[in-house]
Design a protein around this motif. Structure first.
Motif, mmCIF file in Angstrom:
data_model
loop_
_atom_site.group_PDB
_atom_site.id
_atom_site.type_symbol
_atom_site.label_atom_id
_atom_site.label_comp_id
_atom_site.label_asym_id
_atom_site.label_seq_id
_atom_site.Cartn_x
_atom_site.Cartn_y
_atom_site.Cartn_z
ATOM 1 N N ILE A 188 -8.980 -31.946 27.193
ATOM 2 C CA ILE A 188 -7.813 -31.091 26.948
ATOM 3 C C ILE A 188 -7.269 -30.602 28.285
ATOM 4 C CG2 ILE A 188 -7.011 -28.948 25.871
ATOM 5 C CD1 ILE A 188 -7.731 -31.145 23.852
ATOM 6 N N ILE A 189 -5.947 -30.758 28.475
ATOM 7 C CA ILE A 189 -5.325 -30.314 29.722
ATOM 8 C C ILE A 189 -4.370 -29.145 29.520
ATOM 9 C CG2 ILE A 189 -5.595 -32.543 30.869
ATOM 10 C CD1 ILE A 189 -2.594 -33.063 30.221
ATOM 11 N N GLN A 190 -4.054 -28.839 28.251
ATOM 12 C CA GLN A 190 -3.147 -27.727 27.980
ATOM 13 C C GLN A 190 -3.349 -27.269 26.551
ATOM 14 O OE1 GLN A 190 0.457 -27.644 26.384
ATOM 15 N NE2 GLN A 190 0.457 -25.512 26.956
ATOM 16 N N VAL A 191 -3.249 -25.950 26.308
ATOM 17 C CA VAL A 191 -3.378 -25.407 24.956
ATOM 18 C C VAL A 191 -2.302 -24.366 24.709
ATOM 19 C CG1 VAL A 191 -5.863 -25.786 24.761
ATOM 20 C CG2 VAL A 191 -5.029 -23.628 25.647
ATOM 21 N N SER A 239 -5.602 -35.432 27.892
ATOM 22 C CA SER A 239 -5.177 -36.088 29.132
ATOM 23 C C SER A 239 -4.449 -37.404 28.877
ATOM 24 C CB SER A 239 -6.377 -36.318 30.046
ATOM 25 O OG SER A 239 -7.359 -37.108 29.410
ATOM 26 N N ASP A 240 -4.633 -38.013 27.705
ATOM 27 C CA ASP A 240 -3.915 -39.250 27.379
ATOM 28 C C ASP A 240 -2.548 -38.991 26.743
ATOM 29 O OD1 ASP A 240 -4.522 -38.455 24.773
ATOM 30 O OD2 ASP A 240 -5.664 -40.257 24.283
ATOM 31 N N GLY A 241 -2.133 -37.717 26.640
ATOM 32 C CA GLY A 241 -0.815 -37.379 26.110
ATOM 33 C C GLY A 241 -0.740 -37.214 24.611
ATOM 34 N N ILE A 297 2.865 -36.550 25.184
ATOM 35 C CA ILE A 297 3.093 -35.104 25.257
ATOM 36 C C ILE A 297 2.587 -34.573 26.601
ATOM 37 C CG2 ILE A 297 2.568 -32.871 24.196
ATOM 38 C CD1 ILE A 297 4.303 -34.709 22.444
ATOM 39 N N VAL A 298 3.403 -33.726 27.233
ATOM 40 C CA VAL A 298 2.989 -33.093 28.495
ATOM 41 C C VAL A 298 2.864 -31.582 28.371
ATOM 42 C CG1 VAL A 298 3.870 -34.929 29.980
ATOM 43 C CG2 VAL A 298 5.369 -33.028 29.352
ATOM 44 N N THR A 326 7.046 -36.939 27.747
ATOM 45 C CA THR A 326 7.264 -37.376 29.125
ATOM 46 C C THR A 326 8.706 -37.808 29.385
ATOM 47 O OG1 THR A 326 6.497 -39.596 28.551
ATOM 48 C CG2 THR A 326 4.878 -38.094 29.517
ATOM 49 N N ASP A 327 9.416 -38.235 28.352
ATOM 50 C CA ASP A 327 10.803 -38.672 28.547
ATOM 51 C C ASP A 327 11.805 -37.531 28.433
ATOM 52 O OD1 ASP A 327 10.928 -38.163 25.808
ATOM 53 O OD2 ASP A 327 11.436 -40.219 25.253
#
Length: 89
Positions: A13-16, A28-30, A51-52, A66-67
């Motif tokens: 997990i990179i963001q919550v 991390s894979d979006g 998703i970022v 990402t777009d």
């Protein structure tokens, strides 16, 4: 209330973000994951990719791809999920 803290199995997990009764994470894979109370579909993010960033309201979730486009899930009683014309590039 209904499992919004059941994140023990989450990995990479990179963001919550946390709503009133649900929690959403970005891997991390979006891809996005969510747990908690889901009466209006606010946790229905299973198909989200690229998703970022995620943000949550009381009963809705918004994801930034990402777009530069947005995806939403959950309650739209006040138009909070009406983002189809938004482009955040």
């Amino acid at each position: 209330m209904d499992g919004q803290c059941n994140v023990g199995g989450w990995t990479n997990i990179i963001q919550v973000a946390a709503g009133s009764y649900h929690t959403v994470g970005v891997r991390s894979d979006g891809t996005a994951v969510a747990v908690g109370y889901n009466p209006l579909g606010e946790c229905d993010v299973g198909g989200w990719t690229g998703i970022v960033q995620v943000a949550t309201g009381e009963q809705h979730t918004v994801g930034l791809k990402t777009d530069g486009t947005l995806v939403t899930a959950g309650d739209n009683a006040y138009g909070q999920c009406d983002v189809s014309g938004w482009d955040l590039k």
